[in-house]
Design a protein around this motif. Structure first.
Motif, PDB file in Angstrom:
ATOM      1  N   VAL A   1       0.845  -1.200   0.000  1.00  0.00           N
ATOM      2  CA  VAL A   1       0.000   0.000   0.000  1.00  0.00           C
ATOM      3  C   VAL A   1       0.874   1.242   0.000  1.00  0.00           C
ATOM      4  N   GLN A   2       0.547   2.200  -0.872  1.00  0.00           N
ATOM      5  CA  GLN A   2       1.177   3.524  -0.874  1.00  0.00           C
ATOM      6  C   GLN A   2       0.086   4.555  -0.680  1.00  0.00           C
ATOM      7  N   LEU A   3       0.443   5.658  -0.001  1.00  0.00           N
ATOM      8  CA  LEU A   3      -0.554   6.642   0.386  1.00  0.00           C
ATOM      9  C   LEU A   3      -0.241   8.000  -0.231  1.00  0.00           C
ATOM     10  N   GLN A   4      -1.291   8.704  -0.662  1.00  0.00           N
ATOM     11  CA  GLN A   4      -1.156  10.044  -1.239  1.00  0.00           C
ATOM     12  C   GLN A   4      -2.184  10.946  -0.582  1.00  0.00           C
ATOM     13  N   ALA A   5      -1.705  11.882   0.227  1.00  0.00           N
ATOM     14  CA  ALA A   5      -2.599  12.802   0.930  1.00  0.00           C
ATOM     15  C   ALA A   5      -2.757  14.101   0.152  1.00  0.00           C
ATOM     16  N   SER A   6      -3.921  14.719   0.296  1.00  0.00           N
ATOM     17  CA  SER A   6      -4.187  15.997  -0.359  1.00  0.00           C
ATOM     18  C   SER A   6      -5.273  16.734   0.404  1.00  0.00           C
ATOM     19  N   GLY A   7      -5.476  17.998   0.013  1.00  0.00           N
ATOM     20  CA  GLY A   7      -6.581  18.762   0.586  1.00  0.00           C
ATOM     21  C   GLY A   7      -6.179  19.866   1.528  1.00  0.00           C
ATOM     22  N   GLY A   8      -4.894  19.963   1.838  1.00  0.00           N
ATOM     23  CA  GLY A   8      -4.452  21.023   2.728  1.00  0.00           C
ATOM     24  C   GLY A   8      -4.543  22.386   2.068  1.00  0.00           C
ATOM     25  N   GLY A   9      -4.339  23.407   2.881  1.00  0.00           N
ATOM     26  CA  GLY A   9      -4.386  24.762   2.349  1.00  0.00           C
ATOM     27  C   GLY A   9      -4.345  25.788   3.453  1.00  0.00           C
ATOM     28  N   LEU A  10      -4.539  27.041   3.058  1.00  0.00           N
ATOM     29  CA  LEU A  10      -4.561  28.164   3.989  1.00  0.00           C
ATOM     30  C   LEU A  10      -6.007  28.575   4.217  1.00  0.00           C
ATOM     31  N   VAL A  11      -6.429  28.547   5.467  1.00  0.00           N
ATOM     32  CA  VAL A  11      -7.796  28.927   5.808  1.00  0.00           C
ATOM     33  C   VAL A  11      -7.766  29.841   7.023  1.00  0.00           C
ATOM     34  N   GLN A  12      -8.922  30.421   7.309  1.00  0.00           N
ATOM     35  CA  GLN A  12      -9.042  31.267   8.496  1.00  0.00           C
ATOM     36  C   GLN A  12      -9.629  30.465   9.652  1.00  0.00           C
ATOM     37  N   ALA A  13      -9.388  30.930  10.847  1.00  0.00           N
ATOM     38  CA  ALA A  13      -9.962  30.289  12.024  1.00  0.00           C
ATOM     39  C   ALA A  13     -11.478  30.200  11.879  1.00  0.00           C
ATOM     40  N   GLY A  14     -12.018  29.033  12.219  1.00  0.00           N
ATOM     41  CA  GLY A  14     -13.447  28.796  12.092  1.00  0.00           C
ATOM     42  C   GLY A  14     -13.855  28.138  10.788  1.00  0.00           C
ATOM     43  N   ASP A  15     -12.960  28.122   9.827  1.00  0.00           N
ATOM     44  CA  ASP A  15     -13.258  27.498   8.533  1.00  0.00           C
ATOM     45  C   ASP A  15     -13.160  25.973   8.627  1.00  0.00           C
ATOM     46  N   SER A  16     -13.506  25.333   7.522  1.00  0.00           N
ATOM     47  CA  SER A  16     -13.446  23.872   7.426  1.00  0.00           C
ATOM     48  C   SER A  16     -12.552  23.446   6.262  1.00  0.00           C
ATOM     49  N   LEU A  17     -12.011  22.266   6.374  1.00  0.00           N
ATOM     50  CA  LEU A  17     -11.245  21.642   5.295  1.00  0.00           C
ATOM     51  C   LEU A  17     -11.497  20.143   5.351  1.00  0.00           C
ATOM     52  N   ARG A  18     -11.400  19.495   4.190  1.00  0.00           N
ATOM     53  CA  ARG A  18     -11.454  18.044   4.170  1.00  0.00           C
ATOM     54  C   ARG A  18     -10.186  17.517   3.526  1.00  0.00           C
ATOM     55  N   LEU A  19      -9.449  16.736   4.279  1.00  0.00           N
ATOM     56  CA  LEU A  19      -8.271  16.075   3.747  1.00  0.00           C
ATOM     57  C   LEU A  19      -8.666  14.711   3.196  1.00  0.00           C
ATOM     58  N   SER A  20      -7.966  14.309   2.151  1.00  0.00           N
ATOM     59  CA  SER A  20      -8.173  12.994   1.553  1.00  0.00           C
ATOM     60  C   SER A  20      -6.844  12.260   1.495  1.00  0.00           C
ATOM     61  N   CYS A  21      -6.918  10.968   1.564  1.00  0.00           N
ATOM     62  CA  CYS A  21      -5.726  10.133   1.438  1.00  0.00           C
ATOM     63  C   CYS A  21      -6.117   8.913   0.620  1.00  0.00           C
ATOM     64  N   VAL A  22      -5.539   8.830  -0.564  1.00  0.00           N
ATOM     65  CA  VAL A  22      -5.838   7.725  -1.466  1.00  0.00           C
ATOM     66  C   VAL A  22      -4.740   6.678  -1.358  1.00  0.00           C
ATOM     67  N   ALA A  23      -5.149   5.435  -1.233  1.00  0.00           N
ATOM     68  CA  ALA A  23      -4.200   4.334  -1.112  1.00  0.00           C
ATOM     69  C   ALA A  23      -4.161   3.524  -2.400  1.00  0.00           C
ATOM     70  N   SER A  24      -2.973   3.139  -2.788  1.00  0.00           N
ATOM     71  CA  SER A  24      -2.841   2.231  -3.933  1.00  0.00           C
ATOM     72  C   SER A  24      -2.956   0.801  -3.428  1.00  0.00           C
ATOM     73  N   GLY A  25      -3.169  -0.130  -4.327  1.00  0.00           N
ATOM     74  CA  GLY A  25      -3.222  -1.528  -3.933  1.00  0.00           C
ATOM     75  C   GLY A  25      -4.640  -2.011  -3.720  1.00  0.00           C
ATOM     76  N   ARG A  26      -4.771  -3.310  -3.652  1.00  0.00           N
ATOM     77  CA  ARG A  26      -6.089  -3.917  -3.592  1.00  0.00           C
ATOM     78  C   ARG A  26      -6.473  -4.379  -2.204  1.00  0.00           C
ATOM     79  N   THR A  27      -5.635  -4.057  -1.207  1.00  0.00           N
ATOM     80  CA  THR A  27      -5.892  -4.578   0.128  1.00  0.00           C
ATOM     81  C   THR A  27      -6.231  -3.486   1.132  1.00  0.00           C
ATOM     82  N   PHE A  28      -6.663  -2.334   0.644  1.00  0.00           N
ATOM     83  CA  PHE A  28      -6.948  -1.183   1.512  1.00  0.00           C
ATOM     84  C   PHE A  28      -7.918  -1.572   2.619  1.00  0.00           C
ATOM     85  N   SER A  29      -8.880  -2.389   2.294  1.00  0.00           N
ATOM     86  CA  SER A  29      -9.919  -2.732   3.267  1.00  0.00           C
ATOM     87  C   SER A  29      -9.409  -3.588   4.420  1.00  0.00           C
TER      88      SER A  29
END
Length: 118
Positions: A1-29
């Motif tokens: 399994v290899q992992l690739q994270a994304s979704g970061g950024g610059l926001v203000q206090a009180g804001d929201s963000l959603r990070l994602s992490c996609v895994a390669s391979g067939r055994t993620f579960s």
């Protein structure tokens, strides 16, 4: 399994963000997934974890009630929904994986930077 994270950024206090992490391979579960973070000048710390079947979640006290971890095994993806962000949430966020029978998180993504301005 290899992992690739994304979704970061610059926001203000009180804001929201959603990070994602996609895994390669067939055994993620078969992997427990987690998010960690490392703020400038500090040690890496645990943020949230979710077991491979999604039945159990746990959170650091500092993020309870604001962050939610979830996963979509069909998409090989784990998410971290972050609401009501605070400047102290500023950090590089890493996703991590471990085979469900193992104890330690041994597979790490490259990190995504979250910066929260006041």
């Amino acid at each position: 399994v290899q992992l690739q994270a994304s979704g970061g950024g610059l926001v203000q206090a009180g804001d929201s963000l959603r990070l994602s992490c996609v895994a390669s391979g067939r055994t993620f579960s078969t992997y427990d997934m987690a998010w960690f973070r490392q703020a400038p000048g500090k040690e890496r710390e645990f943020v949230a974890t979710m077991t491979y079947r999604g039945r159990t979640k746990s959170y650091a006290d500092s993020v309870k009630g604001r962050f939610t971890i979830s996963r979509d095994n069909a998409r090989n993806t784990v998410y971290l929904q972050m609401n009501n962000l605070k400047p102290e949430d500023t950090a590089v966020y890493y996703c991590a994986a471990k085979f469900f029978a193992n104890n330690d998180y041994s597979i790490w993504g490259q990190g995504t930077l979250v910066t929260v301005s006041s």
